[in-house]
Design a protein around this motif. Structure first.
Motif, PDB file in Angstrom:
ATOM      1  N   GLY A  19       0.819  -1.213   0.000  1.00 41.70           N
ATOM      2  CA  GLY A  19       0.000   0.000   0.000  1.00 41.70           C
ATOM      3  C   GLY A  19       0.852   1.261   0.000  1.00 41.70           C
ATOM      4  O   GLY A  19       0.550   2.229  -0.702  1.00 41.70           O
ATOM      5  N   ARG A  22       2.345   2.258  -3.346  1.00 35.89           N
ATOM      6  CA  ARG A  22       1.370   2.894  -4.250  1.00 35.89           C
ATOM      7  C   ARG A  22       0.815   4.187  -3.656  1.00 35.89           C
ATOM      8  O   ARG A  22      -0.019   4.845  -4.288  1.00 35.89           O
ATOM      9  N   ASP A  24      -1.371   4.302  -1.481  1.00 40.70           N
ATOM     10  CA  ASP A  24      -2.806   4.003  -1.517  1.00 40.70           C
ATOM     11  C   ASP A  24      -3.371   4.157  -0.107  1.00 40.70           C
ATOM     12  O   ASP A  24      -3.357   3.218   0.696  1.00 40.70           O
ATOM     13  N   ALA A  27      -6.101   1.609   0.960  1.00 43.22           N
ATOM     14  CA  ALA A  27      -5.585   0.266   1.230  1.00 43.22           C
ATOM     15  C   ALA A  27      -4.863   0.249   2.580  1.00 43.22           C
ATOM     16  O   ALA A  27      -5.025  -0.694   3.370  1.00 43.22           O
ATOM     17  N   ASN A  57      -2.913  10.469   2.796  1.00 37.31           N
ATOM     18  CA  ASN A  57      -3.261  11.391   1.706  1.00 37.31           C
ATOM     19  C   ASN A  57      -2.492  12.701   1.815  1.00 37.31           C
ATOM     20  O   ASN A  57      -2.313  13.400   0.814  1.00 37.31           O
ATOM     21  N   ASN A  61       3.556  13.360  -2.923  1.00 37.15           N
ATOM     22  CA  ASN A  61       3.298  12.354  -3.953  1.00 37.15           C
ATOM     23  C   ASN A  61       4.620  11.877  -4.547  1.00 37.15           C
ATOM     24  O   ASN A  61       4.951  12.187  -5.690  1.00 37.15           O
TER      25      ASN A  61
END
Length: 128
Positions: A19, A22, A24, A27, A57, A61
């Protein structure tokens, strides 16, 4: 149960690393209890799956993040409670210097599955 405890924690670590690779957030949040407390790399306490998702979040990135767990220690703390401590090495593909942290999890059986209910990360470098 000690061998089973190691297998349970290894499976969670594998899902966590996948997770994270990614980024994510959903996840990753799914690995945590609905009542989770989460201290990550900033001073804020995040609570529950929504809090865990908000933390992930909020990370940059990065193009190719990875995490590797080492020195993993697992202890059965009760019939439905596991305690885990490890070192996590984060490689962010040159977008920031590599980072190593101490991490501990308390993992409980919740709704028939194993979930992280307490996540605490801290500096591996001495603070005092």
């Amino acid at each position: 149960m000690p061998e089973q405890a190691d297998a349970i924690v290894s499976a969670i670590i594998a899902k966590w690393c996948a997770g994270f690779a990614r980024l994510d957030a959903m996840a990753l949040a799914s690995l945590y209890s609905k009542n989770a407390f989460f201290f990550g790399s900033n001073p804020s306490l995040y609570r529950g799956r929504d809090g865990v998702a908000a933390y992930f979040n909020g990370l940059p990135n990065w193009r190719a993040p990875s995490a590797v767990f080492s020195e993993v220690r697992v202890a059965l703390a009760g019939p439905d409670i596991l305690n885990m401590a490890a070192i996590v090495s984060f490689d962010l593909a040159g977008e920031r210097p590599p980072l190593q942290v101490k991490i501990s999890w308390v993992i409980i059986r919740e709704d028939g599955d194993w979930k992280i209910v307490n996540h605490h990360a801290s500096s591996r470098e001495p603070l005092i």
